[in-house]
Design an enzyme around this catalytic site. Structure first.
Site, short mmCIF file in Angstrom:
data_model
loop_
_atom_site.label_atom_id
_atom_site.label_comp_id
_atom_site.label_asym_id
_atom_site.label_seq_id
_atom_site.Cartn_x
_atom_site.Cartn_y
_atom_site.Cartn_z
N LEU A 183 -10.50 -1.36 -0.04
CA LEU A 183 -10.54 -0.95 1.36
C LEU A 183 -10.30 0.54 1.51
O LEU A 183 -10.83 1.18 2.42
CB LEU A 183 -9.50 -1.73 2.17
CG LEU A 183 -9.85 -3.17 2.52
CD1 LEU A 183 -8.66 -3.86 3.18
CD2 LEU A 183 -11.06 -3.23 3.46
N HIS A 184 -9.50 1.11 0.62
CA HIS A 184 -9.20 2.53 0.70
C HIS A 184 -10.25 3.39 0.01
O HIS A 184 -10.19 4.62 0.11
CB HIS A 184 -7.83 2.81 0.10
CG HIS A 184 -6.70 2.31 0.93
ND1 HIS A 184 -6.14 1.06 0.75
CD2 HIS A 184 -6.03 2.87 1.96
CE1 HIS A 184 -5.17 0.88 1.63
NE2 HIS A 184 -5.08 1.96 2.37
N GLY A 185 -11.18 2.78 -0.68
CA GLY A 185 -12.25 3.54 -1.29
C GLY A 185 -12.06 3.77 -2.77
O GLY A 185 -11.07 3.34 -3.38
N SER A 236 -6.66 -4.04 -1.53
CA SER A 236 -6.11 -2.83 -0.93
C SER A 236 -6.83 -1.60 -1.45
O SER A 236 -7.21 -0.70 -0.68
CB SER A 236 -4.61 -2.73 -1.23
OG SER A 236 -4.07 -1.56 -0.66
N GLU A 253 0.83 -1.19 0.00
CA GLU A 253 0.00 0.00 0.00
C GLU A 253 0.86 1.23 0.00
O GLU A 253 2.00 1.25 0.42
CB GLU A 253 -0.96 0.05 1.20
CG GLU A 253 -0.29 0.45 2.50
CD GLU A 253 -1.26 0.96 3.52
OE1 GLU A 253 -2.28 1.53 3.15
OE2 GLU A 253 -0.97 0.80 4.70
#
Length: 483
Positions: free
Chosen positions: A365-367, A362, A11
């Site tokens: 999850l971060h949008g 990843s 990430e």
């Protein structure tokens, strides 16, 4: 050497918990792209350093106060009060930072817990996948239809942490690392634990369950927590004050790019060190298999030791050997989470699908963020290209110039050889160049910084730098292909 996710990016994220003070007005006032302005040091001290560090210290002090309360209850109070205190202190802190938005955090946790229970009763399998799908759908619905953009950007980091915790519980039950779904008080105590709910990091449920059993000396805790807090504030001062004083607008464009990237990285170090301080104050220790190798992620409840959590290693990022080292040390718990719950569970599909699945997880999850997706995808290509090129080069010259130091070096040219040192130094400079290019997209004043960065912003930043980093990687890939 087989290419594994461990050699790939996990990430590269702006961790915004709604607590980082804004850059002081004088930093931006009167600035333009063509004007260079460096204020006197006394102005920097009184108008930036003092208010910024003071505001951050007040936030950190409140978190640490509730962490101390929780720690005292766990160490000296009745065991039955542990979860109740964790929930109470956690909600108090989240409400301090997020206000009414705390309800969205509670909704995410509650819905996920219901899915865990239903999937256990009805299916008795697939809990990890079902909780992952539920969490991602909830995050997307909130971001697109329910929560205002600026509000969502504020709580995005905390929501991601909750989702990671819930998903890890689901997969741990499926793999028998946990015997059953935790009781409601245990579950919500873990989710809202005051030492991790705001700044992170992600920890296993078993690590939360061991609070009160594994103890470090109180003097040791105070000294280490004080040191980590001071280091956090130091990095915050770099992010908001010193970087803009050293390289004001109007400087050479690559100086500005490195400055903005350094500001972004320093804000990440700030949040990470605050997270290390808060988790240590709560006596949250990470499990480590006794006698295991450093990178062995095997999990065995009956053969673990406990040690303080390390989230990031700034010097391994600022003075990097390779991009591979950067992405591993950027967020160590997140790297471990992705590798354990995504990559290993999809590797049976093949290495490439597993890598793509890891990046997709990843990113989701971060949008919905083009900037983050673009940087993640670029990092994947960069690290893959670097891995191929440096591995082939190490074989050709029989020297220790691979992306990672040899654990048991058999090369003729060792790490200390002059030629190897020169080559590795050149690679380090190239990595710093790539980090400046990629990190340049993460800095902007005004509403864009508060609501998230657009596709136009990202491409415009890279266009200003002539897409030079991508061209360098393309050339490297071509060169590696013909070696």
């Amino acid at each position: 050497m087989d290419y594994d996710y461990e050699d790939l990016a996990d990430e590269y994220d702006v961790e915004d918990y709604g607590i980082e003070p804004s850059k002081s007005e004088y930093i931006h006032e009167g600035y333009s792209e063509n004007i260079s302005l460096r204020p006197p040091l006394y102005e920097l001290f009184y108008h930036c350093l003092t208010p910024t560090v003071g505001e951050a210290a007040a936030h950190l002090g409140k978190v640490l106060f509730y962490c101390v309360v929780f720690r005292l209850v766990c160490d000296y109070g009745p065991k039955r009060l542990k979860n109740l205190t964790s929930i109470g202190c956690g909600i108090m802190v989240t409400y301090h930072f997020f206000g009414p938005l705390t309800w969205y955090l509670a909704a995410n946790a509650t819905i996920s817990y219901l899915v865990l229970q239903v999937s256990t009763v009805v299916l008795n399998r697939g809990r990890g996948v079902l909780t992952a799908v539920t969490s991602v759908v909830f995050l997307f619905l909130c971001e697109l239809f329910i929560v205002a953009s600026q509000d969502w950007h504020t709580i995005r980091g905390a929501q991601m942490l909750i989702s990671m915790k819930v998903i890890s519980i689901g997969f741990d039950i499926d793999s028998n690392h946990l015997l059953s779904v935790p009781m409601p008080m245990d579950f919500f105590g873990y989710i809202f634990c005051v030492g991790t709910i705001i700044f992170g990091p992600w920890t296993r449920f078993s690590d939360y369950a061991m609070i009160g059993h594994n103890k470090l000396g109180i003097i040791h805790n105070i000294l280490v927590t004080s040191w980590k807090s001071a280091v956090a504030l130091f990095f915050l001062s770099i992010s908001t004050c010193w970087s803009f004083w050293i390289a004001p607008n109007g400087s050479y464009k690559w100086s500005v790019a490195y400055r903005d990237a350094l500001s972004f990285r320093s804000s990440h170090y700030f949040v990470s060190k605050m997270a290390e301080a808060s988790s240590l104050t709560c006596n949250i220790l990470q499990s480590k298999v006794k006698g295991a190798k450093k990178d062995d992620k095997k999990y065995e409840n009956d053969s673990v030791s406990a040690e303080p959590i390390v989230i990031t290693r700034p010097w391994s990022i600022e003075l990097p050997r390779s991009l591979v080292e950067v992405v591993v040390h950027w967020n160590i718990p997140m790297h471990h989470w992705l590798r354990t719950y995504v990559f290993k569970n999809t590797r049976s599909l093949g290495t490439l699908p597993a890598i793509l699945s890891t990046y997709a997880a990843s990113a989701m999850l971060h949008g919905l963020n083009f900037q983050l997706a673009a940087v993640l995808f670029s990092l994947g290509i960069y690290t893959y290209t670097e891995h191929i090129f440096r591995t082939k080069l190490a074989f050709m010259i029989n020297g220790c110039v691979g992306p990672r130091k040899c654990s048991d070096c058999t090369h003729a040219l060792k790490e200390s050889h002059f030629v190897v040192m020169i080559i590795n130094f050149c690679f380090s400079l190239i990595v710093m160049f790539h980090l400046a290019y990629l990190g340049f997209t993460f800095n902007s004043a005004g509403s864009m910084e508060e609501e998230g960065y657009s596709m136009y912003h990202t491409l415009e930043k890279w266009r200003w730098l002539n897409f030079s980093s991508h061209w360098v990687v393309l050339f490297t890939f071509i060169l590696a292909s013909v070696m």
